[in-house]
Design a protein around this motif. Structure first.
Motif, PDB file in Angstrom:
ATOM      1  N   VAL A  22      14.510  -1.453  19.920  1.00  0.00           N
ATOM      2  CA  VAL A  22      13.902  -0.167  19.570  1.00  0.00           C
ATOM      3  C   VAL A  22      14.700   0.487  18.447  1.00  0.00           C
ATOM      4  CG1 VAL A  22      13.413   2.186  20.386  1.00  0.00           C
ATOM      5  CG2 VAL A  22      12.846   0.212  21.832  1.00  0.00           C
ATOM      6  N   ASP A  23      16.022   0.528  18.600  1.00  0.00           N
ATOM      7  CA  ASP A  23      16.870   1.129  17.565  1.00  0.00           C
ATOM      8  C   ASP A  23      16.682   0.438  16.225  1.00  0.00           C
ATOM      9  OD1 ASP A  23      17.840   2.773  19.564  1.00  0.00           O
ATOM     10  OD2 ASP A  23      19.740   1.700  19.777  1.00  0.00           O
ATOM     11  N   LYS A  24      16.661  -0.896  16.236  1.00  0.00           N
ATOM     12  CA  LYS A  24      16.513  -1.653  14.988  1.00  0.00           C
ATOM     13  C   LYS A  24      15.127  -1.427  14.371  1.00  0.00           C
ATOM     14  CE  LYS A  24      20.576  -3.509  15.075  1.00  0.00           C
ATOM     15  NZ  LYS A  24      21.591  -3.196  14.081  1.00  0.00           N
ATOM     16  N   THR A  25      14.113  -1.387  15.208  1.00  0.00           N
ATOM     17  CA  THR A  25      12.751  -1.158  14.696  1.00  0.00           C
ATOM     18  C   THR A  25      12.648   0.215  14.046  1.00  0.00           C
ATOM     19  OG1 THR A  25      11.801  -2.645  16.356  1.00  0.00           O
ATOM     20  CG2 THR A  25      10.312  -1.037  15.337  1.00  0.00           C
ATOM     21  N   LEU A  26      13.150   1.230  14.719  1.00  0.00           N
ATOM     22  CA  LEU A  26      13.110   2.583  14.148  1.00  0.00           C
ATOM     23  C   LEU A  26      13.914   2.657  12.853  1.00  0.00           C
ATOM     24  CD1 LEU A  26      13.433   4.682  17.432  1.00  0.00           C
ATOM     25  CD2 LEU A  26      11.364   4.294  16.048  1.00  0.00           C
ATOM     26  N   GLN A  27      15.032   1.941  12.793  1.00  0.00           N
ATOM     27  CA  GLN A  27      15.855   1.903  11.579  1.00  0.00           C
ATOM     28  C   GLN A  27      15.057   1.342  10.403  1.00  0.00           C
ATOM     29  OE1 GLN A  27      19.331  -0.580  12.058  1.00  0.00           O
ATOM     30  NE2 GLN A  27      19.718  -0.655   9.869  1.00  0.00           N
ATOM     31  N   PHE A  28      14.335   0.250  10.615  1.00  0.00           N
ATOM     32  CA  PHE A  28      13.606  -0.375   9.510  1.00  0.00           C
ATOM     33  C   PHE A  28      12.285   0.328   9.193  1.00  0.00           C
ATOM     34  CE2 PHE A  28      16.650  -3.764  10.265  1.00  0.00           C
ATOM     35  CZ  PHE A  28      16.976  -4.094   8.956  1.00  0.00           C
ATOM     36  N   ARG A  29      11.757   1.092  10.114  1.00  0.00           N
ATOM     37  CA  ARG A  29      10.563   1.891   9.801  1.00  0.00           C
ATOM     38  C   ARG A  29      10.861   2.904   8.704  1.00  0.00           C
ATOM     39  NH1 ARG A  29       7.500   3.103  15.574  1.00  0.00           N
ATOM     40  NH2 ARG A  29       6.722   0.972  15.877  1.00  0.00           N
ATOM     41  N   VAL A  30      12.098   3.374   8.657  1.00  0.00           N
ATOM     42  CA  VAL A  30      12.508   4.304   7.599  1.00  0.00           C
ATOM     43  C   VAL A  30      12.351   3.644   6.228  1.00  0.00           C
ATOM     44  CG1 VAL A  30      14.514   5.541   6.644  1.00  0.00           C
ATOM     45  CG2 VAL A  30      14.075   5.583   9.107  1.00  0.00           C
ATOM     46  N   GLU A  64       2.507  -6.799  16.709  1.00  0.00           N
ATOM     47  CA  GLU A  64       1.876  -6.356  17.956  1.00  0.00           C
ATOM     48  C   GLU A  64       0.425  -6.818  18.059  1.00  0.00           C
ATOM     49  OE1 GLU A  64       0.554  -2.235  20.186  1.00  0.00           O
ATOM     50  OE2 GLU A  64       0.812  -2.265  18.017  1.00  0.00           O
ATOM     51  N   LYS A  65      -0.306  -6.757  16.971  1.00  0.00           N
ATOM     52  CA  LYS A  65      -1.741  -7.059  17.005  1.00  0.00           C
ATOM     53  C   LYS A  65      -2.038  -8.541  17.206  1.00  0.00           C
ATOM     54  CE  LYS A  65      -3.074  -3.052  14.350  1.00  0.00           C
ATOM     55  NZ  LYS A  65      -2.285  -2.474  13.292  1.00  0.00           N
ATOM     56  N   SER A  66      -1.304  -9.406  16.511  1.00  0.00           N
ATOM     57  CA  SER A  66      -1.609 -10.839  16.561  1.00  0.00           C
ATOM     58  C   SER A  66      -0.685 -11.624  17.497  1.00  0.00           C
ATOM     59  CB  SER A  66      -1.519 -11.442  15.155  1.00  0.00           C
ATOM     60  OG  SER A  66      -0.171 -11.419  14.701  1.00  0.00           O
ATOM     61  N   GLY A  67       0.473 -11.062  17.817  1.00  0.00           N
ATOM     62  CA  GLY A  67       1.447 -11.779  18.645  1.00  0.00           C
ATOM     63  C   GLY A  67       2.279 -12.774  17.857  1.00  0.00           C
ATOM     64  N   THR A  68       2.028 -12.865  16.552  1.00  0.00           N
ATOM     65  CA  THR A  68       2.786 -13.792  15.713  1.00  0.00           C
ATOM     66  C   THR A  68       4.152 -13.201  15.390  1.00  0.00           C
ATOM     67  OG1 THR A  68       1.885 -12.864  13.670  1.00  0.00           O
ATOM     68  CG2 THR A  68       0.688 -14.735  14.651  1.00  0.00           C
ATOM     69  N   VAL A  69       5.026 -14.048  14.855  1.00  0.00           N
ATOM     70  CA  VAL A  69       6.321 -13.588  14.351  1.00  0.00           C
ATOM     71  C   VAL A  69       6.259 -13.677  12.839  1.00  0.00           C
ATOM     72  CG1 VAL A  69       8.811 -14.003  14.290  1.00  0.00           C
ATOM     73  CG2 VAL A  69       7.551 -14.290  16.432  1.00  0.00           C
ATOM     74  N   VAL A  70       6.636 -12.572  12.199  1.00  0.00           N
ATOM     75  CA  VAL A  70       6.578 -12.491  10.743  1.00  0.00           C
ATOM     76  C   VAL A  70       7.968 -12.239  10.180  1.00  0.00           C
ATOM     77  CG1 VAL A  70       4.204 -11.620  10.768  1.00  0.00           C
ATOM     78  CG2 VAL A  70       6.108  -9.993  10.738  1.00  0.00           C
ATOM     79  N   MET A  71       8.131 -12.595   8.916  1.00  0.00           N
ATOM     80  CA  MET A  71       9.328 -12.247   8.154  1.00  0.00           C
ATOM     81  C   MET A  71       8.968 -11.048   7.294  1.00  0.00           C
ATOM     82  SD  MET A  71      10.649 -16.003   6.864  1.00  0.00           S
ATOM     83  CE  MET A  71      11.590 -15.298   5.546  1.00  0.00           C
ATOM     84  N   TRP A  72       9.901 -10.091   7.203  1.00  0.00           N
ATOM     85  CA  TRP A  72       9.678  -8.889   6.401  1.00  0.00           C
ATOM     86  C   TRP A  72      10.957  -8.550   5.660  1.00  0.00           C
ATOM     87  CZ3 TRP A  72      11.865  -3.966   6.275  1.00  0.00           C
ATOM     88  CH2 TRP A  72      11.147  -2.984   5.577  1.00  0.00           C
ATOM     89  N   SER A  73      10.801  -8.096   4.431  1.00  0.00           N
ATOM     90  CA  SER A  73      11.947  -7.678   3.629  1.00  0.00           C
ATOM     91  C   SER A  73      11.690  -6.267   3.121  1.00  0.00           C
ATOM     92  CB  SER A  73      12.140  -8.620   2.439  1.00  0.00           C
ATOM     93  OG  SER A  73      13.029  -8.056   1.500  1.00  0.00           O
ATOM     94  N   GLN A  74      12.702  -5.435   3.183  1.00  0.00           N
ATOM     95  CA  GLN A  74      12.535  -4.075   2.683  1.00  0.00           C
ATOM     96  C   GLN A  74      12.386  -4.038   1.172  1.00  0.00           C
ATOM     97  OE1 GLN A  74      16.371  -2.598   4.214  1.00  0.00           O
ATOM     98  NE2 GLN A  74      16.778  -1.860   2.167  1.00  0.00           N
ATOM     99  N   TYR A  75      12.664  -5.138   0.497  1.00  0.00           N
ATOM    100  CA  TYR A  75      12.570  -5.174  -0.957  1.00  0.00           C
ATOM    101  C   TYR A  75      11.160  -5.435  -1.450  1.00  0.00           C
ATOM    102  CZ  TYR A  75      17.526  -5.280  -0.177  1.00  0.00           C
ATOM    103  OH  TYR A  75      18.785  -4.958   0.267  1.00  0.00           O
TER     104      TYR A  75
END
Length: 112
Positions: free
Chosen positions: A45-53, A75-86
């Protein structure tokens, strides 16, 4: 788990709930899957909220930080994705949480 879902406003995939109930949090050989610590702290939860910023979409749940990108549950598909803030784009890399977990543990064992 219910408190975390409410705080993030998501429904956690069943496979991830299984991991949280069975193991809580952890990893092997430098691979750390976020979860719930022994003290009850909801690390994911902490990490998710951190990256939502930084622009992470609200339907993503952070499960691992690889520095240049993060692995998230969609959440919608149940898949695992890679995401970059860049670049803010998500790329599907695993069909579900167990596929992710098996592959990441396999990588860790291979690199021991």
């Amino acid at each position: 788990i219910l408190r975390a879902e409410k705080e993030l406003n998501v429904k956690l995939p069943d496979q991830y709930c299984w991991f949280l109930k069975q193991y809580g949090h952890g990893g092997i050989n430098g691979i750390e899957t976020y979860g719930i610590g022994k003290n009850g702290k909801t690390i994911f939860v902490d990490k998710t909220l951190q990256f939502r910023v930084y622009g992470l979409e609200n339907d993503k749940i952070v499960i691992e930080n690889c520095d240049e990108w993060i692995y998230c549950l969609d959440e919608k598909s149940g898949t695992v994705v890679m995401w970059s803030q860049y670049d803010k784009n998500c790329k599907t890399v695993y069909k579900d949480f167990l596929d992710y977990l098996n592959d990441r543990i396999g990588d860790a064992i291979e690199n021991m």
